[in-house]
Design a protein around this motif. Structure first.
Motif, PDB file in Angstrom:
ATOM      1  N   PRO A   6      31.591  29.449  59.321  1.00  0.00           N
ATOM      2  CA  PRO A   6      30.319  30.976  58.968  1.00  0.00           C
ATOM      3  C   PRO A   6      30.782  32.423  59.145  1.00  0.00           C
ATOM      4  N   LEU A   7      30.261  33.149  58.485  1.00  0.00           N
ATOM      5  CA  LEU A   7      30.824  34.749  59.933  1.00  0.00           C
ATOM      6  C   LEU A   7      29.727  35.042  59.979  1.00  0.00           C
ATOM      7  N   GLN A   8      29.667  35.770  61.018  1.00  0.00           N
ATOM      8  CA  GLN A   8      28.805  36.062  61.914  1.00  0.00           C
ATOM      9  C   GLN A   8      27.793  36.891  61.400  1.00  0.00           C
ATOM     10  N   ALA A   9      27.913  38.192  60.499  1.00  0.00           N
ATOM     11  CA  ALA A   9      27.088  38.801  60.096  1.00  0.00           C
ATOM     12  C   ALA A   9      26.159  38.413  58.930  1.00  0.00           C
ATOM     13  N   TYR A  10      25.143  38.347  58.167  1.00  0.00           N
ATOM     14  CA  TYR A  10      24.886  38.036  56.468  1.00  0.00           C
ATOM     15  C   TYR A  10      25.869  39.619  56.028  1.00  0.00           C
ATOM     16  N   ILE A  11      25.863  38.989  54.667  1.00  0.00           N
ATOM     17  CA  ILE A  11      26.859  39.874  54.121  1.00  0.00           C
ATOM     18  C   ILE A  11      26.524  39.921  52.918  1.00  0.00           C
ATOM     19  N   PHE A  12      26.458  42.138  52.592  1.00  0.00           N
ATOM     20  CA  PHE A  12      25.795  42.795  51.565  1.00  0.00           C
ATOM     21  C   PHE A  12      26.935  42.643  50.434  1.00  0.00           C
ATOM     22  N   MET A  13      26.333  41.755  49.577  1.00  0.00           N
ATOM     23  CA  MET A  13      26.996  40.932  48.584  1.00  0.00           C
ATOM     24  C   MET A  13      26.314  41.175  46.843  1.00  0.00           C
ATOM     25  N   GLY A  14      26.798  41.598  45.813  1.00  0.00           N
ATOM     26  CA  GLY A  14      26.123  41.801  44.657  1.00  0.00           C
ATOM     27  C   GLY A  14      26.705  41.874  43.618  1.00  0.00           C
ATOM     28  N   PRO A  15      26.316  41.767  42.609  1.00  0.00           N
ATOM     29  CA  PRO A  15      27.232  43.024  41.450  1.00  0.00           C
ATOM     30  C   PRO A  15      27.123  44.316  41.388  1.00  0.00           C
ATOM     31  N   ILE A  16      27.898  44.972  41.129  1.00  0.00           N
ATOM     32  CA  ILE A  16      28.129  46.960  41.044  1.00  0.00           C
ATOM     33  C   ILE A  16      29.352  47.014  39.630  1.00  0.00           C
ATOM     34  N   TYR A  17      29.520  47.934  39.261  1.00  0.00           N
ATOM     35  CA  TYR A  17      30.129  48.424  38.085  1.00  0.00           C
ATOM     36  C   TYR A  17      31.180  49.276  38.661  1.00  0.00           C
ATOM     37  N   TYR A  18      32.186  48.478  38.524  1.00  0.00           N
ATOM     38  CA  TYR A  18      33.687  48.811  39.304  1.00  0.00           C
ATOM     39  C   TYR A  18      33.948  49.689  37.582  1.00  0.00           C
ATOM     40  N   GLN A  19      34.834  50.782  37.854  1.00  0.00           N
ATOM     41  CA  GLN A  19      35.603  51.592  36.416  1.00  0.00           C
ATOM     42  C   GLN A  19      36.923  51.337  37.519  1.00  0.00           C
ATOM     43  N   LYS A  20      37.504  51.327  36.338  1.00  0.00           N
ATOM     44  CA  LYS A  20      39.377  51.298  36.452  1.00  0.00           C
ATOM     45  C   LYS A  20      39.784  52.467  35.861  1.00  0.00           C
ATOM     46  N   LEU A  21      40.482  52.988  37.003  1.00  0.00           N
ATOM     47  CA  LEU A  21      40.829  54.263  36.307  1.00  0.00           C
ATOM     48  C   LEU A  21      41.906  54.816  36.345  1.00  0.00           C
ATOM     49  N   LYS A  22      42.933  55.824  35.457  1.00  0.00           N
ATOM     50  CA  LYS A  22      43.379  55.272  34.914  1.00  0.00           C
ATOM     51  C   LYS A  22      45.183  55.438  35.798  1.00  0.00           C
ATOM     52  N   HIS A  23      44.703  55.713  36.704  1.00  0.00           N
ATOM     53  CA  HIS A  23      46.315  56.280  37.470  1.00  0.00           C
ATOM     54  C   HIS A  23      46.483  54.808  38.401  1.00  0.00           C
ATOM     55  N   MET A  24      47.888  54.256  37.566  1.00  0.00           N
ATOM     56  CA  MET A  24      48.389  53.024  38.690  1.00  0.00           C
ATOM     57  C   MET A  24      49.726  53.355  38.375  1.00  0.00           C
ATOM     58  N   VAL A  25      49.916  52.204  39.817  1.00  0.00           N
ATOM     59  CA  VAL A  25      51.627  52.605  40.722  1.00  0.00           C
ATOM     60  C   VAL A  25      52.730  52.397  39.762  1.00  0.00           C
ATOM     61  N   LEU A  26      52.420  51.495  38.658  1.00  0.00           N
ATOM     62  CA  LEU A  26      53.592  51.348  37.633  1.00  0.00           C
ATOM     63  C   LEU A  26      53.725  52.405  36.948  1.00  0.00           C
ATOM     64  N   ASP A  27      53.341  53.276  37.201  1.00  0.00           N
ATOM     65  CA  ASP A  27      52.603  54.959  36.071  1.00  0.00           C
ATOM     66  C   ASP A  27      53.762  56.158  37.114  1.00  0.00           C
ATOM     67  N   LYS A  28      53.663  55.505  38.177  1.00  0.00           N
ATOM     68  CA  LYS A  28      53.717  56.222  39.932  1.00  0.00           C
ATOM     69  C   LYS A  28      54.826  56.540  40.582  1.00  0.00           C
ATOM     70  N   MET A  29      54.879  54.618  40.948  1.00  0.00           N
ATOM     71  CA  MET A  29      56.021  54.109  41.849  1.00  0.00           C
ATOM     72  C   MET A  29      57.803  54.870  41.734  1.00  0.00           C
ATOM     73  N   HIS A  30      58.498  55.041  42.246  1.00  0.00           N
ATOM     74  CA  HIS A  30      59.645  55.683  42.178  1.00  0.00           C
ATOM     75  C   HIS A  30      60.480  56.003  43.540  1.00  0.00           C
ATOM     76  N   ALA A  31      61.588  55.863  43.717  1.00  0.00           N
ATOM     77  CA  ALA A  31      62.676  55.890  44.611  1.00  0.00           C
ATOM     78  C   ALA A  31      63.865  56.424  43.845  1.00  0.00           C
ATOM     79  N   ARG A  32      64.759  56.840  44.581  1.00  0.00           N
ATOM     80  CA  ARG A  32      65.707  56.243  43.837  1.00  0.00           C
ATOM     81  C   ARG A  32      67.039  56.512  44.951  1.00  0.00           C
ATOM     82  N   GLY A  33      68.080  56.245  44.852  1.00  0.00           N
ATOM     83  CA  GLY A  33      69.468  56.261  45.742  1.00  0.00           C
ATOM     84  C   GLY A  33      69.803  57.221  46.189  1.00  0.00           C
TER      85      GLY A  33
END
Lengths: 829, 318
Positions: free
Chosen positions: A689-716
């Protein structure tokens, strides 16, 4: 008599030779100025919402039309004059011009209103509606933009104005330069349109306004007389302003005059202001007689039964619209119970002071105010359902959620605007605890099993198009049946026999989606039929797909564009599951990226078997003070355990539109949970068991349009700019990552000179130059003689070779072209 | 090499057993074993689930990936899963996962011909193997079978059609949650509750009632006859400490003592229906044993000694 008229600046205009109204108007103005000098309180506030007018499309278009119409008449006159000067006047003369059509089209498509006649020059007057999310579209349609530039450093217009109560949303404004200037309408705001003035003016005279023409200056300002000002125009005076205002209000409530006409008695200025002009903001209120609401129980029952509508309330004089000025003559009670005998109006609902977007936030009145503002900016970026026809649309970019849900904790606004039917988020079971160390700085830990089951999964639809161009020499592009034996056959697997990719095919990078060919020669006119060009006259112009792979062709549309060319549009769909670095946010301005994805068996679990979908770090709470999020969690938890959607409308605890924490806690306890929403949790890794009581329950989460796939970039190594031979900039051009000035400063301070040398020259634009040690100028390498030669000394005696950034060589040469001679002095050559 | 044996003999007592639900006690062992069992049940007991979908016709409103994802999540009866091969280890088909030893083929052909919305459900999936079929959730006692239509995949309107071939393969929950046979696997430490009777007697009936009601779950009750506080259901206690806090608030600390027994666990196992809950537990134990065997095999080898040196010897009990 004629009441006179005014210019667009609102100043009395002269009617024939009669200067008297204008004189009086100017005199009243001076009176007000002197009043303001003597008494600062009498100063007008230019930020006061009652002194503002919103410009609507009708007014702007009519202005534009007027300008274009006048341009057209002068143009036609000029044409006619020219025609009449010519000898053959009898020739038929076409005086039709399309100035108006073209002008309207151009202005509406660019959004630049440039009307010289009215000294108007504004940009961005028409905007393309944001369709990335349903809420974004709603927000965009309620937006109010200021007409003056945003760079001015004044706090006045940006500050929250008390008079915007109920008219403009106090939360919804962007951050940064437009902060406080760009506003959004509140939920029930109505913007008036122009109403005919003539009948209203004659009605005023009938109601006892003494005509200005018949009054002397002395009579005009006797202590008991009130100036009657109609749409900024002095009509005359009235001795009983309150009775006059009451009479007009009665006529308005009876529907004899328009419901948006406002009367307002200003005791301080001894004026009665009437307004029927367009662009005022107003809002409906319940009328109360001596504090007793006109709306009775049976009215509400009729409304619930659907017999009565909002308009019926208005028609029957139970509700009325008040603009900001008239609100000053009203005593408005927040609730029916608060009304006293002086009360004239009762608010419909307090949550309507917020706009559409701020209305989505549950318990916004428990949050720190900037958090609500942040959420207003983020709610527009959330993915979800766009519209009911979203799968039939051809947007250039569309973000959809695979399994959107309606929020467990709703508000009345959500129901009114239909966000519960076109949601943009999912109810995630959140545990507020620290886990794994990959959750610092607002990162969230996600449960892999939840992602497997579809949490946060989204569809990105992108439009690609190909045009079959018709060329000036009557040749045109063509689409060929793919050659299944050619070397490119592998890239053409997704093509149908018509040379166009088939819907349902899965794309790989560099796949050809339209096998197009263009004629090599598009200029010289062809003799004979242009369709019968030999194959050799064409070159391949196939369009290949540049993406990640795994995308699917959703739909192919054939249409013709405005130049009557055939246009092929491809809607390409990509289904993505959340990955490391994708951005998520709750409805309380608490954004975070996915920090790590953890197997379900490693996730903590409760003895009821509940395992969270994501874990949020508790450090997100103390400094943000988003108590509303905590209440959302409690309410959501009570909601899932008792099977009823809970409400969290703004300021709704008193009117029953928001569930109280106390009631929620009772529900939780009755369902066997702790009243505080905390659970006893076991570690999934050790089983302890964890030492503390955990605050847990449902929260409405939004997925925002910023995604890694559209942003990741590296170059040699990669592409370089032609001019400077340095690497290109930006992800779209596969650019390099710049070691900027500040990074360079760090390296200098550290003394890492070789590293600087490498980053700034070797990895960027090294270039070998021939330097003449005698004259210090750049020479060149003669490949025939295999020596370097100095072009100014005309010999190769003192040439030495060195490496230089190409940009430096470029600068030396550019300076030389300006008659400045930089000479290089080499130390040991 | 013979040391003292620390081996314990865990005992299992089954409390409740249904097809998809099991509740049992696990005694005389510790949290690591209990948790290992739980983790294996969630992540490593194999089942069969649809893994590859070839769509022939799809004119429904949902796109191909959407339907494929939904098909994957449909639980299939997987009694065969333990004896089946993973397609990646399958010799018969070179790992392309299409042979009878490692895969099961499904077909779905539905077209809506009426004006009524047609629900395409897991019952429309035709399996090539009668032992691997979509799980039937219908209540055998219910007489009206037309009501129960299985897991809905998509709804069709007139003229819309869905035709596809799907391959189901063996897999484990670690790879994808669709292969997890466990809907819920959880355990709790068995609580041991001692009421300090002497202190309790100092409370009035009203105080007792107040104290009993302070627990969100019904753990305690008052005997209507003797008016004594008694433990009704010790396992309903959710370690929330509410009663202890209440007792302190009432000025009677030590009114009750609650200890979590470190060696007894109460397991709750709910299955998705892919395999029976009882089988799930047995399979999990079997897999746990196989994993331990893998460790034992390597302990005999010399490399283990080289690799771990003293630690290796220590592990063997040296």
């Amino acid at each position: 008599m004629d009441g006179g008229w005014k210019t667009d600046d609102g100043i009395q205009m002269v009617d024939g030779d009669n200067f008297r109204p204008k004189c009086i108007y100017v005199a009243v103005m001076m009176r007000r100025i002197m009043d303001a000098i003597l008494n600062k309180d009498a100063m007008d506030d230019k930020d006061y919402v009652g002194n503002k007018r919103l410009e609507l499309s009708g007014q702007l278009i009519s202005l534009l039309f007027e300008d274009l119409f006048k341009s057209m008449t002068t143009e036609v006159k000029n044409l006619t004059d020219k025609m009449l000067d010519k000898p053959d006047k009898a020739r038929n003369f076409d005086m039709s011009t399309n100035i108006i059509t073209l002008g309207l089209e151009r202005t509406l498509s660019t959004g630049n209103f440039e009307i010289k006649r009215f000294r108007m020059e504004r940009k961005g007057m028409t905007q393309v509606l944001q369709r990335l999310s349903f809420i974004g579209a709603m927000g965009h349609m309620t937006r109010v933009s200021p007409q003056f530039e945003k760079s001015r450093k004044v706090s006045g217009p940006r500050a929250l104005q008390p008079s915007q109560w109920g008219m403009l949303c106090p939360c919804d404004t962007p951050e940064g330069e437009a902060c406080g200037l760009v506003k959004n309408l509140a939920l029930m705001t109505h913007v008036t349109t122009d109403e005919e003035e003539g009948p209203l003016i004659s009605m005023c005279y009938l109601l006892g306004v003494e005509d200005l023409e018949l009054l002397s200056a002395e009579e005009l300002h006797t202590p008991d007389s009130f100036l009657v000002i109609f749409n900024g125009l002095i009509l005359g005076k009235h001795r009983k302003p309150l009775r006059f205002a009451a009479a007009i209000r009665k006529l308005r409530r009876d529907g004899k005059i328009g419901e948006f006409v406002s009367v307002y008695v200003n005791e301080k200025q001894h004026c009665v202001y009437l307004a029927s002009d367009g662009g005022r903001v107003c809002r409906p209120l319940v009328i109360a007689d001596k504090g007793i609401s006109r709306i009775k129980q049976h009215h509400m029952k009729e409304l619930v039964d659907g017999v009565r509508t909002f308009d019926d309330f208005l028609r029957d004089g139970l509700l009325e619209y008040l603009d900001v000025n008239e609100e000053n003559n009203a005593l408005i009670a927040l609730y029916e119970g608060d009304a006293t005998s002086e009360t004239t109006h009762i608010e419909i609902e307090p949550f309507t002071i917020l706009g559409v977007i701020a209305g989505l936030i549950p318990y916004p009145h428990h949050n720190q105010s900037p958090r609500n503002t942040y959420q207003c900016a983020m709610g527009k970026q959330a993915m979800g359902n766009i519209a009911y026809n979203q799968l039939r649309r051809m947007d250039s970019l569309l973000y959809l959620l695979v399994y959107p849900q309606r929020p467990l904790l709703t508000t009345k606004t959500i129901e009114l605007v239909g966000y519960d039917k076109l949601g943009a988020g999912q109810n995630a079971t959140v545990a507020v605890m620290s886990y794994s160390g990959y959750d610092i700085e607002d990162a969230i830990v996600m449960n892999k099993a939840s992602l497997d089951r579809g949490f946060g999964r989204c569809i990105v639809m992108k439009k690609y198009s190909a045009v079959i161009q018709k060329h000036s020499n009557d040749t045109s592009d063509r689409i060929l049946r793919p050659n299944r034996t050619a070397d490119t056959a592998g890239r053409m697997q997704i093509l149908d026999d018509d040379g166009i990719a088939a819907p349902g095919e899965i794309l790989k990078p560099f796949d050809i989606y339209v096998n197009k060919q263009s004629p090599i020669d598009t200029r010289t006119p062809k003799s004979g039929s242009a369709a019968n060009l030999p194959d050799s006259a064409y070159r391949s112009n196939a369009q290949s797909f540049k993406g990640h792979g795994g995308e699917v062709i959703d739909r192919v549309v054939l249409c013709s564009d405005k130049d009557k060319n055939m246009c092929i549009k491809f809607l390409i769909r990509h289904t993505r599951r959340p990955e490391l670095g994708d951005k998520f946010s709750s409805r309380h301005g608490q954004k975070g990226v996915c920090g790590t994805i953890v197997q379900q068996e490693d996730f903590p679990f409760s003895e009821k078997g509940i395992c969270p979908d994501l874990i949020m770090n508790p450090h997100g709470f103390p400094s943000r003070m988003t108590v509303g999020k905590m209440i959302e969690l409690l309410g959501g938890k009570a909601g899932v355990s008792c099977g009823r959607f809970h409400y969290g409308s703004a300021f709704g605890e008193r009117s029953g539109h928001a569930d109280k924490v106390e009631a929620i806690s009772e529900t939780l306890v009755s369902k066997g949970f702790n009243y505080s929403g905390k659970d006893f949790i076991y570690s999934g890794i050790t089983g302890c068991p964890l030492q503390a009581y955990i605050f847990m329950g449902p929260i409405y989460y939004q997925k925002l349009k910023h995604m890694v796939l559209d942003k990741m970039h590296a170059r040699g190594s990669g592409p370089r700019v032609m001019l400077t031979r340095q690497p290109t900039e930006g992800r779209a051009r596969n650019g390099g990552l710049r070691v900027g000035e500040m990074e360079r400063d760090c390296l200098i301070a550290y003394g890492a000179s070789m590293l600087i040398y490498e980053r700034l020259m070797l990895s960027s634009d090294p270039f070998e130059v021939q330097v003449c040690t005698a004259c210090g100028l750049l020479g060149y390498y003669n490949h025939k003689l295999k020596t370097g030669i100095c072009s100014s000394c005309k010999n190769g005696d003192n040439i030495s070779t060195m490496k230089l950034p190409y940009a430096c060589k470029l600068m030396i040469q550019e300076l030389q072209s300006m008659n400045i001679v930089p000479r290089l002095k080499l130390a040991d050559a | 090499m013979e040391g003292a044996s620390y081996a314990r003999m865990p005992r299992v007592k089954i409390r409740e057993l249904k097809d998809d639900y099991a509740k049992f006690e696990l005694r005389d062992t510790d949290a690591s074993i209990a948790n290992a069992l739980r983790r294996v049940m969630i992540a490593e007991v194999p089942t069969i689930a649809i893994d590859l979908v070839e769509i022939e016709v799809n004119s429904s409103v949902l796109n191909d990936e959407f339907i494929a994802h939904r098909l994957g999540l449909i639980p299939l009866t997987s009694e065969r899963a333990m004896s089946m091969r993973f397609s990646r280890d399958c010799d018969a088909c070179d790992g392309d996962g299409q042979c009878e030893f490692c895969s099961v083929e499904f077909h779905l052909r539905v077209k809506c011909m009426t004006d009524q919305t047609l629900d395409v459900s897991s019952k429309d999936l035709y399996s090539s193997d009668h032992s691997v079929v979509p799980v039937d959730f219908s209540d055998p006692a219910a007489t009206d079978s037309s009501e129960n239509r299985g897991v809905i995949i998509v709804k069709l309107r007139r003229g819309q059609e869905l035709r596809l071939r799907a391959i189901a393969r063996k897999g484990i929950g670690k790879d994808h949650a669709k292969w997890s046979p466990a809907a819920t696997v959880t355990f709790m430490y068995e609580p041991e509750i001692h009421i300090n009777e002497d202190l309790m007697e100092t409370l009035t009936l009203e105080e007792k009632r107040e104290w009993v009601d302070s627990s969100p779950t019904r753990v305690f009750d008052i005997d209507p006859v003797t008016q004594q506080v008694m433990v009704v259901d010790s396992e309903a206690y959710s370690y929330d400490d509410e009663v202890i806090k209440k007792a302190e608030a009432m000025g009677k600390p030590g009114l009750v003592e609650i200890i979590a027994k470190q060696d007894s666990f109460i397991f709750t196992v709910e299955s998705t229906g892919a395999i029976k809950a009882s089988q799930l537990v047995l399979n999990a134990i079997e897999i746990l044993k196989q994993k331990l065997d893998a460790v034992r095999l390597s302990e005999d080898t010399v490399e283990a000694d080289d690799q771990f040196g003293e630690l290796g010897a220590h592990m063997r009990g040296g």
